[in-house]
Design a protein around this motif. Structure first.
Motif, PDB file in Angstrom:
ATOM      1  N   THR A  79       0.823  -1.207   0.000  1.00 36.40           N
ATOM      2  CA  THR A  79       0.000   0.000   0.000  1.00 36.40           C
ATOM      3  C   THR A  79       0.859   1.260   0.000  1.00 36.40           C
ATOM      4  O   THR A  79       0.638   2.172  -0.798  1.00 36.40           O
ATOM      5  CB  THR A  79      -0.926   0.017   1.230  1.00 36.40           C
ATOM      6  OG1 THR A  79      -1.713  -1.175   1.246  1.00 36.40           O
ATOM      7  CG2 THR A  79      -1.848   1.216   1.190  1.00 36.40           C
ATOM      8  N   THR A  80       1.844   1.321   0.891  1.00 39.58           N
ATOM      9  CA  THR A  80       2.645   2.536   1.038  1.00 39.58           C
ATOM     10  C   THR A  80       3.802   2.610   0.043  1.00 39.58           C
ATOM     11  O   THR A  80       4.541   3.598   0.047  1.00 39.58           O
ATOM     12  CB  THR A  80       3.210   2.638   2.465  1.00 39.58           C
ATOM     13  OG1 THR A  80       3.993   1.469   2.759  1.00 39.58           O
ATOM     14  CG2 THR A  80       2.084   2.744   3.474  1.00 39.58           C
ATOM     15  N   THR A 129       0.158  -1.514  -5.268  1.00 42.19           N
ATOM     16  CA  THR A 129      -1.228  -1.837  -5.607  1.00 42.19           C
ATOM     17  C   THR A 129      -1.794  -0.869  -6.641  1.00 42.19           C
ATOM     18  O   THR A 129      -2.607  -1.260  -7.490  1.00 42.19           O
ATOM     19  CB  THR A 129      -2.095  -1.816  -4.344  1.00 42.19           C
ATOM     20  OG1 THR A 129      -1.884  -0.584  -3.632  1.00 42.19           O
ATOM     21  CG2 THR A 129      -1.747  -2.966  -3.426  1.00 42.19           C
ATOM     22  N   GLU A 130      -1.372   0.401  -6.583  1.00 40.12           N
ATOM     23  CA  GLU A 130      -1.835   1.366  -7.587  1.00 40.12           C
ATOM     24  C   GLU A 130      -1.324   1.005  -8.979  1.00 40.12           C
ATOM     25  O   GLU A 130      -2.044   1.145  -9.967  1.00 40.12           O
ATOM     26  CB  GLU A 130      -1.382   2.781  -7.205  1.00 40.12           C
ATOM     27  CG  GLU A 130      -2.184   3.436  -6.108  1.00 40.12           C
ATOM     28  CD  GLU A 130      -1.761   2.980  -4.723  1.00 40.12           C
ATOM     29  OE1 GLU A 130      -0.793   2.173  -4.632  1.00 40.12           O
ATOM     30  OE2 GLU A 130      -2.380   3.412  -3.736  1.00 40.12           O
ATOM     31  N   THR A 172      -5.411  -7.933  -6.347  1.00 38.92           N
ATOM     32  CA  THR A 172      -6.164  -6.802  -6.907  1.00 38.92           C
ATOM     33  C   THR A 172      -7.184  -7.278  -7.937  1.00 38.92           C
ATOM     34  O   THR A 172      -8.312  -6.781  -7.981  1.00 38.92           O
ATOM     35  CB  THR A 172      -5.195  -5.789  -7.548  1.00 38.92           C
ATOM     36  OG1 THR A 172      -4.280  -5.319  -6.563  1.00 38.92           O
ATOM     37  CG2 THR A 172      -5.953  -4.604  -8.133  1.00 38.92           C
ATOM     38  N   PHE A 190      -8.253  -3.889  -3.471  1.00 36.50           N
ATOM     39  CA  PHE A 190      -7.230  -3.439  -2.529  1.00 36.50           C
ATOM     40  C   PHE A 190      -7.517  -3.961  -1.116  1.00 36.50           C
ATOM     41  O   PHE A 190      -8.657  -3.954  -0.665  1.00 36.50           O
ATOM     42  CB  PHE A 190      -7.176  -1.919  -2.481  1.00 36.50           C
ATOM     43  CG  PHE A 190      -6.526  -1.290  -3.687  1.00 36.50           C
ATOM     44  CD1 PHE A 190      -6.141  -2.063  -4.766  1.00 36.50           C
ATOM     45  CD2 PHE A 190      -6.308   0.071  -3.741  1.00 36.50           C
ATOM     46  CE1 PHE A 190      -5.550  -1.499  -5.879  1.00 36.50           C
ATOM     47  CE2 PHE A 190      -5.713   0.659  -4.850  1.00 36.50           C
ATOM     48  CZ  PHE A 190      -5.338  -0.131  -5.921  1.00 36.50           C
ATOM     49  N   PRO A 246      -5.879  -2.576   2.029  1.00 28.68           N
ATOM     50  CA  PRO A 246      -4.901  -1.594   2.506  1.00 28.68           C
ATOM     51  C   PRO A 246      -4.319  -1.927   3.876  1.00 28.68           C
ATOM     52  O   PRO A 246      -5.022  -2.410   4.764  1.00 28.68           O
ATOM     53  CB  PRO A 246      -5.720  -0.293   2.560  1.00 28.68           C
ATOM     54  CG  PRO A 246      -7.124  -0.746   2.735  1.00 28.68           C
ATOM     55  CD  PRO A 246      -7.234  -2.034   1.973  1.00 28.68           C
ATOM     56  N   SER A 284     -12.132  -3.542   2.823  1.00 28.81           N
ATOM     57  CA  SER A 284     -11.080  -2.534   2.715  1.00 28.81           C
ATOM     58  C   SER A 284     -11.350  -1.340   3.625  1.00 28.81           C
ATOM     59  O   SER A 284     -10.410  -0.708   4.128  1.00 28.81           O
ATOM     60  CB  SER A 284     -10.948  -2.062   1.266  1.00 28.81           C
ATOM     61  OG  SER A 284     -12.142  -1.445   0.824  1.00 28.81           O
ATOM     62  N   GLY A 333      -8.833  -0.347   6.373  1.00 29.21           N
ATOM     63  CA  GLY A 333      -8.272   0.991   6.308  1.00 29.21           C
ATOM     64  C   GLY A 333      -8.306   1.691   7.649  1.00 29.21           C
ATOM     65  O   GLY A 333      -7.339   2.372   8.030  1.00 29.21           O
TER      66      GLY A 333
END
Length: 355
Positions: free
Chosen positions: A117-118, A122-123, A274, A279, A281, A333, A337
């Protein structure tokens, strides 16, 4: 920062004295986390058995939770095998894979605040998936998985390359770099989705949920089970690589090969997850950090706990999402989150107190 330097965690090593287990050595900076600890902690089988029992209880609860009455005759039994069992298996596979991939990312970058995530991984997977829909609309689920994983690998390697070319003065810079890269890629993905009227589809990917997991749509997730097994096989090499390039080379290991292989495993886990559920997160951030706080940084001894923790956390969050406003459902998610952001802020405050 030179390639040999530890990005974000400072220099350090674990040593043995008079045959005693390895101890941790801090870098002179004082604000950097410790280097990986090679000696595993004392084993307590009863703790592992208790953890397995807790996870088994959560999985049974997942099988028994739902709006439809699975005890309603023959059709109820059929629905149980069509929906409940695949969903629970998907929770196990996705939770284990994303938690272990977070552990791998943290060891390779030597920074506790990094996961899929960081780091923007995933993006990048979502961008690859969108490009597949636009350019190859007829491709099947397996093809989408391959392209999403390849895109995630490109993004993860770009993240690693940037880290090796900038000066890291604080551990917080590393996740910020990944978050900024992820924001740029996410903006590009959103722009393309808006231009081609695919925003609703994109929203489904960003809103990770196991609602659509049924028999015939989750089977590609077994690929991430192989990823988890490969992490077990590479555990010792990843631990040594986490000490830095010089130490890995002194052990006769190819640091670059381990870096590429570990990044590829993370990319596959992120890409496949994905495609199937969207996602998840902070899952790879929360679980490895909690385990490391209790047990230290030995990858091999921590892996079973990370796997169990990942399965337990994603299953518990899914159960909360399924029951809190039943018969409706909150995507997992959203719950993850909230939990992940609280843990992330706690880790930041803890790091500041150390510094």
């Amino acid at each position: 920062m030179t390639p040999d330097a530890a990005p974000g965690r400072g220099s350090g090593a674990s040593v043995r004295e008079n045959g005693r287990p390895a101890r941790r050595i801090r870098s002179e900076g004082g604000n950097a986390p410790v280097a990986p600890e090679l000696a595993p902690p004392r084993r307590r089988p009863w703790l592992m058995l208790g953890a397995c029992a807790v996870v088994a209880g959560l999985l049974v609860a997942s099988l028994m939770t739902g709006v439809y009455d699975v005890g309603d005759g023959e059709f109820g039994s059929e629905m149980f095998w069509i929906t409940r069992v695949p969903r629970t298996i998907a929770l196990v596979l996705a939770g284990a894979a994303m938690a272990t991939s977070g552990l791998v990312m943290q060891m390779l970058t030597q920074n506790r605040f990094v996961d899929a995530t960081t780091s923007g991984t995933t993006e990048w997977a979502a961008l690859g998936l969108l490009l597949t829909v636009l350019l190859l609309p007829g491709v099947g689920l397996f093809g989408k998985m391959v392209i999403a994983s390849a895109s995630a690998f490109v993004g993860a390697m770009l993240f690693m390359i940037i880290l090796r070319r900038i000066v890291i003065r604080t551990t917080l810079v590393v996740p910020l770099v990944g978050i900024m890269i992820g924001a740029v890629v996410s903006a590009l993905t959103t722009f393309l989705a808006a231009k081609f009227n695919l925003l609703q589809m994109l929203g489904v990917w960003f809103m990770g949920s196991f609602t659509s997991v049924v028999r015939g749509r989750y089977e590609v997730l077994w690929v991430v089970a192989v990823v988890t097994l490969l992490v077990f096989v590479m555990a010792d090499r990843i631990t040594v690589a986490g000490l830095g390039k010089d130490i890995a080379t002194s052990f006769g290991l190819s640091y670059e090969a381990i870096l590429i292989a570990g990044t590829a495993l993370v990319a596959i886990a992120a890409g496949v997850t994905t495609v199937v559920v969207g996602f998840l997160p902070f899952l790879g951030l929360v679980v490895p950090n909690i385990v490391a706080m209790v047990r230290g940084d030995n990858v091999r001894s921590n892996l079973p706990w990370v796997v169990l923790g990942g399965v337990a956390l994603v299953t518990a969050c899914d159960l909360v999402g399924r029951t809190i406003i039943m018969p409706f459902e909150i995507p997992v998610s959203m719950v993850l989150g909230i939990v992940g952001s609280v843990v992330f802020i706690t880790l930041l405050l803890r790091q500041r107190a150390r510094g």
